[in-house]
Scaffold this motif. Structure first.
Motif, PDB file in Angstrom:
ATOM      1  N   UNK A 124      11.815   3.723   4.064  1.00  0.00           N
ATOM      2  CA  UNK A 124      11.820   4.893   3.182  1.00  0.00           C
ATOM      3  C   UNK A 124      10.845   5.974   3.614  1.00  0.00           C
ATOM      4  N   UNK A 125       9.777   5.562   4.301  1.00  0.00           N
ATOM      5  CA  UNK A 125       8.686   6.487   4.575  1.00  0.00           C
ATOM      6  C   UNK A 125       8.952   7.378   5.787  1.00  0.00           C
ATOM      7  N   UNK A 126      10.163   7.230   6.360  1.00  0.00           N
ATOM      8  CA  UNK A 126      10.576   8.129   7.439  1.00  0.00           C
ATOM      9  C   UNK A 126      11.324   9.345   6.900  1.00  0.00           C
ATOM     10  N   UNK A 127      11.644   9.331   5.611  1.00  0.00           N
ATOM     11  CA  UNK A 127      12.393  10.447   5.015  1.00  0.00           C
ATOM     12  C   UNK A 127      11.532  11.711   4.976  1.00  0.00           C
ATOM     13  N   UNK A 128      12.150  12.818   5.360  1.00  0.00           N
ATOM     14  CA  UNK A 128      11.437  14.101   5.373  1.00  0.00           C
ATOM     15  C   UNK A 128      11.747  14.949   4.140  1.00  0.00           C
ATOM     16  N   UNK A 129      12.884  14.670   3.521  1.00  0.00           N
ATOM     17  CA  UNK A 129      13.271  15.432   2.336  1.00  0.00           C
ATOM     18  C   UNK A 129      13.647  14.480   1.215  1.00  0.00           C
ATOM     19  N   UNK A 130      13.455  14.946  -0.008  1.00  0.00           N
ATOM     20  CA  UNK A 130      13.768  14.135  -1.168  1.00  0.00           C
ATOM     21  C   UNK A 130      15.284  13.914  -1.244  1.00  0.00           C
ATOM     22  N   UNK A 131      15.729  12.660  -1.345  1.00  0.00           N
ATOM     23  CA  UNK A 131      17.175  12.403  -1.448  1.00  0.00           C
ATOM     24  C   UNK A 131      17.777  13.113  -2.655  1.00  0.00           C
ATOM     25  N   UNK A 132      18.979  13.627  -2.478  1.00  0.00           N
ATOM     26  CA  UNK A 132      19.665  14.279  -3.589  1.00  0.00           C
ATOM     27  C   UNK A 132      20.103  13.243  -4.619  1.00  0.00           C
TER      28      UNK A 132
ATOM     29  N   UNK B 202       7.044  17.681  -1.995  1.00  0.00           N
ATOM     30  CA  UNK B 202       7.158  17.753  -0.537  1.00  0.00           C
ATOM     31  C   UNK B 202       7.114  16.318  -0.017  1.00  0.00           C
ATOM     32  N   UNK B 203       8.288  15.702   0.132  1.00  0.00           N
ATOM     33  CA  UNK B 203       8.336  14.292   0.485  1.00  0.00           C
ATOM     34  C   UNK B 203       7.744  14.013   1.858  1.00  0.00           C
ATOM     35  N   UNK B 204       7.897  14.930   2.780  1.00  0.00           N
ATOM     36  CA  UNK B 204       7.318  14.731   4.112  1.00  0.00           C
ATOM     37  C   UNK B 204       5.798  14.596   4.022  1.00  0.00           C
ATOM     38  N   UNK B 205       5.178  15.450   3.207  1.00  0.00           N
ATOM     39  CA  UNK B 205       3.726  15.382   3.025  1.00  0.00           C
ATOM     40  C   UNK B 205       3.324  14.121   2.272  1.00  0.00           C
ATOM     41  N   UNK B 206       4.141  13.757   1.261  1.00  0.00           N
ATOM     42  CA  UNK B 206       3.868  12.536   0.498  1.00  0.00           C
ATOM     43  C   UNK B 206       3.879  11.322   1.418  1.00  0.00           C
TER      44      UNK B 206
ATOM     45  N   UNK C 133       1.291   6.939   4.608  1.00  0.00           N
ATOM     46  CA  UNK C 133       1.189   6.213   5.878  1.00  0.00           C
ATOM     47  C   UNK C 133      -0.219   6.324   6.456  1.00  0.00           C
ATOM     48  N   UNK C 134      -0.837   7.495   6.270  1.00  0.00           N
ATOM     49  CA  UNK C 134      -2.233   7.661   6.715  1.00  0.00           C
ATOM     50  C   UNK C 134      -3.157   6.725   5.930  1.00  0.00           C
ATOM     51  N   UNK C 135      -2.907   6.602   4.612  1.00  0.00           N
ATOM     52  CA  UNK C 135      -3.708   5.696   3.796  1.00  0.00           C
ATOM     53  C   UNK C 135      -3.535   4.252   4.258  1.00  0.00           C
TER      54      UNK C 135
ATOM     55  N   UNK D  75       0.826  -1.219   0.000  1.00  0.00           N
ATOM     56  CA  UNK D  75       0.000   0.000   0.000  1.00  0.00           C
ATOM     57  C   UNK D  75       0.859   1.267   0.000  1.00  0.00           C
ATOM     58  N   UNK D  76       1.813   1.423   0.924  1.00  0.00           N
ATOM     59  CA  UNK D  76       2.616   2.659   0.872  1.00  0.00           C
ATOM     60  C   UNK D  76       3.489   2.765  -0.370  1.00  0.00           C
ATOM     61  N   UNK D  77       4.076   1.663  -0.817  1.00  0.00           N
ATOM     62  CA  UNK D  77       4.958   1.746  -1.983  1.00  0.00           C
ATOM     63  C   UNK D  77       4.186   2.105  -3.243  1.00  0.00           C
ATOM     64  N   UNK D  78       3.021   1.501  -3.426  1.00  0.00           N
ATOM     65  CA  UNK D  78       2.247   1.809  -4.634  1.00  0.00           C
ATOM     66  C   UNK D  78       1.628   3.196  -4.557  1.00  0.00           C
ATOM     67  N   UNK D  79       1.392   3.689  -3.341  1.00  0.00           N
ATOM     68  CA  UNK D  79       0.929   5.074  -3.199  1.00  0.00           C
ATOM     69  C   UNK D  79       2.045   6.033  -3.573  1.00  0.00           C
ATOM     70  N   UNK D  80       3.265   5.727  -3.137  1.00  0.00           N
ATOM     71  CA  UNK D  80       4.424   6.536  -3.513  1.00  0.00           C
ATOM     72  C   UNK D  80       4.595   6.537  -5.028  1.00  0.00           C
ATOM     73  N   UNK D  81       4.445   5.365  -5.629  1.00  0.00           N
ATOM     74  CA  UNK D  81       4.597   5.247  -7.080  1.00  0.00           C
ATOM     75  C   UNK D  81       3.504   6.041  -7.802  1.00  0.00           C
TER      76      UNK D  81
END
Length: 468
Positions: free
Chosen positions: A173-181, A86-90, A95-97, A51-57
């Motif tokens: 991965x879902x603990x990241x607050x900023x997009x990795x460079x 905004x990766x934190x919001x993403x 995670x809420x979903x 669920x989280x990975x496919x939501x990210x995708x």
């Protein structure tokens, strides 16, 4: 409901897709059902994996659509506008979903009368389960049927231990607050390719480390080559035929040492090197449950183990590690033990999908197997660049492949590479499951214009009035 079934106690260890469906099926057939889950109903599939990975995708796909919309004449914020993520919001949203999905599943089980125990379970022989709940005395549950649905976890390497900050598994991965460079992804199987594709679309610099000749080695060769080409055109750095020997943190990020003597540095590293079944300390040996060398439980086509009353479903088994398969196994196991109609799982009929951009979906026999002579078949490939709807949507990369049995014309498999391959594979899977011929598929009306029209085109091309 059969009133005699109320005495049939089914104990399920693990509440992922397989355990969840087994519990619902058992309740539907009138059994007494106890479900033991330590993480939350839905298990890793819902809370930290599918669920989280496919939501990210899905979010990454939306970002890519905005970024490339200028090809359709749409300009967002000017012709050179950058997409800001905004990766934190993403991550907060996904995670809420996941939590909401878990809650819905929990409520469905409770409504069905399933007893849910938030703890861990271990076999005590093959007719009982010891349940441990924090702060309580262990409870021994007698069971007529036991279903093992304990799932799997990310595999780690001794010289690349995840720290949850810079060196990560896909659950972290879902603990990241900023997009990795610069995200370095180690592993080019399904998980590695999906996340590499997603982070590329989100705007990251991505390096993909593959030990094989090409990415996605388990997929159709044409599909894998096409996706790899798309990755490179979009800026991904792909390092092939080499493995990661060691990953270490640096002052600015991570450094990955490769087997060929080279190294690559980035801001983060995702380890996607497979998974390990959660079968240790489960009491399998004592219960007489046969296990493969890999630790996976050996289960047959109705999910039965070497013990007649013990079933195993999902990623902890030696079957396909797909959530859809786990769900089907869960239902099949319970139908079988309760004496209902249980259709043995046919591996050849299972449709699978890789959620890269574009997606790859497949079902049935493969082109490689046809070429090797394992089955006699004909192959037809239709490029999506020739499809009217694809042209309208600006889809340039992708194809439909259809495989038909030589002589009978029965559809025996297919491959779809497209933005919506996970949806487009369904009519082909229906044809494979129900042994439809290419003529039956071709004479089924499709909407014009539509991407499914390419499936009908492939079927029509396979028509032969003078069958061999």
């Amino acid at each position: 409901m059969n009133p005699n079934n109320s005495a049939h106690h089914i104990v399920i260890i693990g509440g992922g897709p397989g355990g969840y469906e087994a519990a619902l099926a058992g309740s539907q057939l009138g059994a007494q059902v106890t479900l033991i889950e330590r993480q939350g109903v839905g298990g890793a599939a819902v809370l930290t994996d599918v669920v989280p990975s496919k939501t990210l995708i899905a979010t990454a796909t939306a970002a890519e659509a905005v970024r490339t919309s200028s090809s359709l004449g749409i300009h967002v914020g000017g012709k050179n506008a950058e997409v800001s993520v905004d990766l934190a919001s993403v991550n907060s949203r996904l995670l809420d979903l996941a939590k909401a999905q878990s809650k819905e599943m929990t409520e469905a089980l409770k409504k069905a009368g399933v007893r849910i125990v938030n703890g861990t379970g271990k076999l005590d022989g093959n007719h009982a389960v010891i349940v441990e709940v924090e702060g309580q005395e262990p409870e021994r549950l007698e069971a007529k049927t036991i279903v093992l649905a304990v799932g799997a976890r990310p595999r780690t390497l001794p010289n690349a231990q995840p720290d949850g900050e810079k060196i990560l598994t896909w659950t972290q991965l879902y603990n990241l607050k900023e997009l990795p460079e610069h995200m370095i992804v180690v592993g080019s199987g399904v998980t590695g390719a999906e996340f590499a594709s997603a982070y590329l679309s989100l705007g990251c610099k991505v390096t993909l480390v593959s030990s094989r000749d090409y990415v996605l080695p388990g997929e159709d060769l044409d599909a894998a080559v096409l996706v790899e080409d798309v990755f490179r055109r979009r800026g991904m750095n792909i390092l092939k035929k080499t493995r990661a020997d060691k990953v270490e943190k640096t002052a600015n990020g991570v450094k990955v040492y490769l087997q060929d003597g080279t190294s690559v540095e980035g801001s983060h590293c995702l380890m996607a090197v497979g998974s390990i079944p959660n079968t240790e300390n489960l009491g399998l040996e004592e219960a007489g449950i046969a296990v493969a060398e890999s630790g996976h439980i050996i289960a047959n086509r109705v999910a039965r183990t070497s013990r007649a009353n013990v079933y195993a479903v999902g990623d902890c088994t030696d079957f396909y590690p797909l959530a859809s398969v786990a769900s089907m196994q869960g239902r099949t196991a319970v139908f079988h033990t309760m004496g209902d109609v249980a259709v043995p799982t046919q591996k050849r009929n299972i449709a699978s999908n890789v959620f890269t951009s574009p997606e790859i979906a497949s079902v049935g026999w493969s082109e490689h197997e046809i070429q090797e002579g394992l089955v006699k078949g004909k192959i037809q490939k239709i490029l999506l660049s020739t499809n009217p709807r694809a042209k309208m949507q600006g889809i340039e990369d992708g194809f439909i492949k259809l495989f038909a049995s030589t002589g009978s014309g029965t559809v025996i498999g297919g491959v779809v590479v497209a933005p919506s391959a996970s949806e487009l594979i369904y009519p082909i899977a229906m044809a494979v499951e129900n042994r439809l011929t290419v003529d039956e598929l071709a004479t089924t009306y499709t909407v014009y214009p539509s991407l499914t029209g390419a499936i009908a085109d492939a079927a029509r091309a396979l028509h032969n009035p003078n069958l061999d």
